[in-house]
Design a protein around this motif. Structure first.
Motif, short mmCIF file in Angstrom:
data_model
loop_
_atom_site.label_atom_id
_atom_site.label_comp_id
_atom_site.label_asym_id
_atom_site.label_seq_id
_atom_site.Cartn_x
_atom_site.Cartn_y
_atom_site.Cartn_z
N PHE A 27 0.84 -1.19 0.00
CA PHE A 27 0.00 0.00 0.00
C PHE A 27 0.88 1.25 0.00
CE2 PHE A 27 -3.42 -2.79 0.82
CZ PHE A 27 -4.58 -2.09 0.61
N PRO A 28 0.33 2.36 -0.51
CA PRO A 28 1.11 3.60 -0.51
C PRO A 28 1.34 4.15 0.89
CG PRO A 28 -1.14 4.02 -1.24
CD PRO A 28 -0.98 2.53 -1.16
N SER A 234 2.57 20.18 5.12
CA SER A 234 3.51 19.08 5.36
C SER A 234 3.13 17.80 4.64
CB SER A 234 3.62 18.82 6.86
OG SER A 234 2.37 18.41 7.39
N GLU A 235 1.94 17.76 4.04
CA GLU A 235 1.55 16.57 3.28
C GLU A 235 2.41 16.38 2.03
OE1 GLU A 235 -3.20 16.66 4.54
OE2 GLU A 235 -2.59 17.26 2.52
N GLN A 240 3.59 12.82 4.03
CA GLN A 240 3.07 12.22 2.80
C GLN A 240 2.45 10.85 3.06
OE1 GLN A 240 6.07 11.71 -0.21
NE2 GLN A 240 4.60 11.74 -1.88
N GLN A 241 3.13 10.05 3.89
CA GLN A 241 2.60 8.73 4.23
C GLN A 241 1.28 8.85 4.98
OE1 GLN A 241 3.90 5.21 4.44
NE2 GLN A 241 4.87 5.82 2.53
N LYS A 243 -0.92 11.25 4.73
CA LYS A 243 -1.97 11.62 3.79
C LYS A 243 -2.45 10.40 3.00
CE LYS A 243 -3.42 14.76 0.11
NZ LYS A 243 -4.38 13.77 -0.39
N ALA A 244 -1.51 9.55 2.58
CA ALA A 244 -1.90 8.34 1.85
C ALA A 244 -2.81 7.46 2.69
CB ALA A 244 -0.65 7.57 1.44
N PHE A 245 -2.49 7.36 3.98
CA PHE A 245 -3.32 6.57 4.89
C PHE A 245 -4.70 7.19 5.06
CE2 PHE A 245 -4.61 5.97 9.43
CZ PHE A 245 -5.01 4.65 9.32
N VAL A 246 -4.74 8.50 5.31
CA VAL A 246 -6.01 9.20 5.50
C VAL A 246 -6.88 9.08 4.24
CG1 VAL A 246 -7.03 11.50 5.76
CG2 VAL A 246 -5.16 10.78 7.26
N ASP A 247 -6.27 9.27 3.08
CA ASP A 247 -7.00 9.16 1.81
C ASP A 247 -7.60 7.76 1.66
OD1 ASP A 247 -6.18 11.73 1.32
OD2 ASP A 247 -4.79 11.20 -0.30
N HIS A 248 -6.79 6.76 1.94
CA HIS A 248 -7.26 5.39 1.77
C HIS A 248 -8.36 5.06 2.76
CE1 HIS A 248 -5.83 2.30 -1.01
NE2 HIS A 248 -6.35 1.42 -0.17
#
Length: 352
Positions: A27-28, A234-235, A240-241, A243-248
Motif C-alpha cells: 500500500f502507498p 507538510s503533506e 506524505q505517508q 496523507k496516503a493513509f487518510v485518503d485510503h
C-alpha cells in the motif's frame, strides 16, 4: 445481502486502486497492507478477510456504564433505534434546580472502529463531563465497511433529532429532561468524530424548523479528520505517508462517493454550505506532530473566508501527536487541552 454488496464494492474499488497505484502489493501507506487471505489490513485496527469477515482489533473492550469512582460521573446506555444508541453522562454536581450545558460527542476510529463504551472513550467522557460540568451524550453510529458513508452521518443526525425531542423537558429520557440545557449545546468529536460534528453543525444551520434541533452554541473539533485530493503543507513531504493513509481510509468508508477525496463531507473547502454552520463559535484543537495538523489549521482559514459570522479559535498541543489525549489522559498536555475545552464553553467548574 446489503453488507456483502457494500463489502464487494469496497474490495473492488481497493483492488482497482492497488492495480493502478501500487507495485509488489504494498500500500502507498505503511499503515496498511494486503495479502491473498487478507485483502486489507490496517495495522493494529482492522483486518478484512477474503471471506468477507471484518475483524476489528480495537474498540472491543467495553466498560459498563454506571458510577465512575474517579470522577463521580454517572452514565447509562440508551437505545434510540435499532441502529443507533448513546451513552449518557451526568456529572456529580447535577441537580434538578439548575440545568447544565450539554455536549454531544462523536467518537473517532476512522469510521471503521471504536464505540462510545470502549476503554478509549468511556474514561475520556467521564473526565470531560466532570471537568466541564456538562451533561455529555456520546453517540454510537454504524461502522464501515459494512455500512458505508453516508450511514455514519445519518446515524449521527438521528441521534441529534432524538436529543431535540427533549427540548421542552418532556422527552423519553428523564436525565435529559431533568438535567440537560438543550438551549446551550456543544458538538464535539475527535478525528473522524470531529468531521461528523462539523457536518452535523452545518445540518443544524440548514434546518428550517427550530423545533427539530437543539440550540447549538459551539463546535469543538479535536484533531479533525479532513482532507482533499491536493496535498497541503507538510503533506507534500514529512506527512506524505499519513496523507496516503487518510485518503485510503476515507475511500474505504466511501468507495462510491461521486467526488472522491474532494467530497464536501471530507474536504470542507468544497462544501457550498459551510457558511451555514449553526453555531457562533468554533474551537479547533490540533497536535503539533499530528499529520492532520495542517488540515485543522486550514479549516480555520476556510471557515473565515466563507462568510460565516462566528469566531474560530485554534489551540495547539505542543509536541503532541494525533488524539494523544485519548491514550494518555493524565499527561499535562491532555489536562491543558481539557481546560481549554472548559474555558471555551464558559462553564464554571463544579466545586463539589
Amino acid at each position: 445481502m446489503y453488507f456483502f454488496k457494500n463489502l464487494f464494492c469496497f474490495l473492488d474499488h481497493h483492488q482497482s486502486y492497488i492495480d493502478h497505484n501500487m507495485t509488489s502489493n504494498v500500500f502507498p501507506s505503511r499503515y496498511m497492507s494486503s495479502s491473498e487471505e487478507i485483502p486489507l489490513q490496517i495495522h493494529g485496527w482492522l483486518r478484512i478477510h477474503k471471506n468477507g469477515r471484518c475483524e476489528r482489533l480495537v474498540g472491543n473492550d467495553i466498560i459498563p456504564p454506571g458510577m465512575d469512582p474517579l470522577t463521580g460521573v454517572q452514565s447509562k446506555d440508551i437505545i434510540i433505534s435499532p441502529n443507533v444508541s448513546i451513552r449518557l453522562y451526568i456529572p456529580k454536581s447535577a441537580n434538578k434546580n439548575r440545568k447544565l450545558p450539554t455536549l454531544i460527542y462523536y467518537h473517532g476510529g476512522g469510521f471503521v472502529t471504536e464505540c462510545a463504551g470502549s476503554s478509549t472513550y468511556h474514561p475520556t467522557l467521564n473526565l470531560i463531563s466532570s471537568e466541564t460540568n456538562m451533561v455529555a451524550i456520546s453517540v454510537n453510529y454504524r461502522l464501515a465497511p459494512e455500512h458505508l458513508i453516508p450511514i455514519a452521518y445519518e446515524d449521527a443526525w438521528e441521534a441529534m433529532k432524538w436529543v431535540a425531542i427533549h427540548l421542552k423537558g418532556n422527552g423519553h429520557e428523564s436525565w435529559l429532561n431533568d438535567y440537560a440545557d438543550l438551549h446551550n449545546v456543544y458538538l464535539c468529536g475527535d478525528s473522524v468524530g470531529a468531521n461528523i460534528a462539523h457536518n452535523m453543525a452545518i445540518r443544524v444551520g440548514l434546518e428550517l424548523d427550530p423545533c427539530k434541533v437543539v440550540k447549538l452554541e459551539g463546535l469543538i473539533l479535536l484533531h479533525p479528520f479532513f482532507g482533499g485530493k491536493e496535498p497541503i503543507g507538510s503533506e507534500f513531504n514529512k506527512h506524505q505517508q499519513n496523507k496516503a493513509f487518510v485518503d485510503h481510509l476515507w475511500m474505504l468508508a466511501n468507495p462510491v462517493g461521486v467526488d472522491g477525496l474532494d467530497d464536501p463531507l471530507f474536504n470542507p473547502s468544497r462544501n457550498p454550505n459551510i457558511s451555514s454552520l449553526g453555531c457562533s463559535k468554533i474551537l479547533v484543537c490540533v497536535g503539533e506532530k499530528d499529520g492532520l495538523r495542517d488540515r485543522g489549521l486550514n479549516y480555520k482559514k476556510i471557515v473565515e473566508k466563507s462568510g460565516w459570522k462566528g469566531v474560530v479559535k485554534v489551540f495547539e498541543s505542543k509536541g503532541a501527536g494525533h488524539v494523544f489525549f485519548l491514550h494518555n489522559r493524565s499527561c499535562k498536555n491532555a489536562s491543558i487541552l481539557r481546560k481549554n475545552i472548559c474555558s471555551f464553553v464558559n462553564v464554571i467548574r463544579s466545586k463539589s
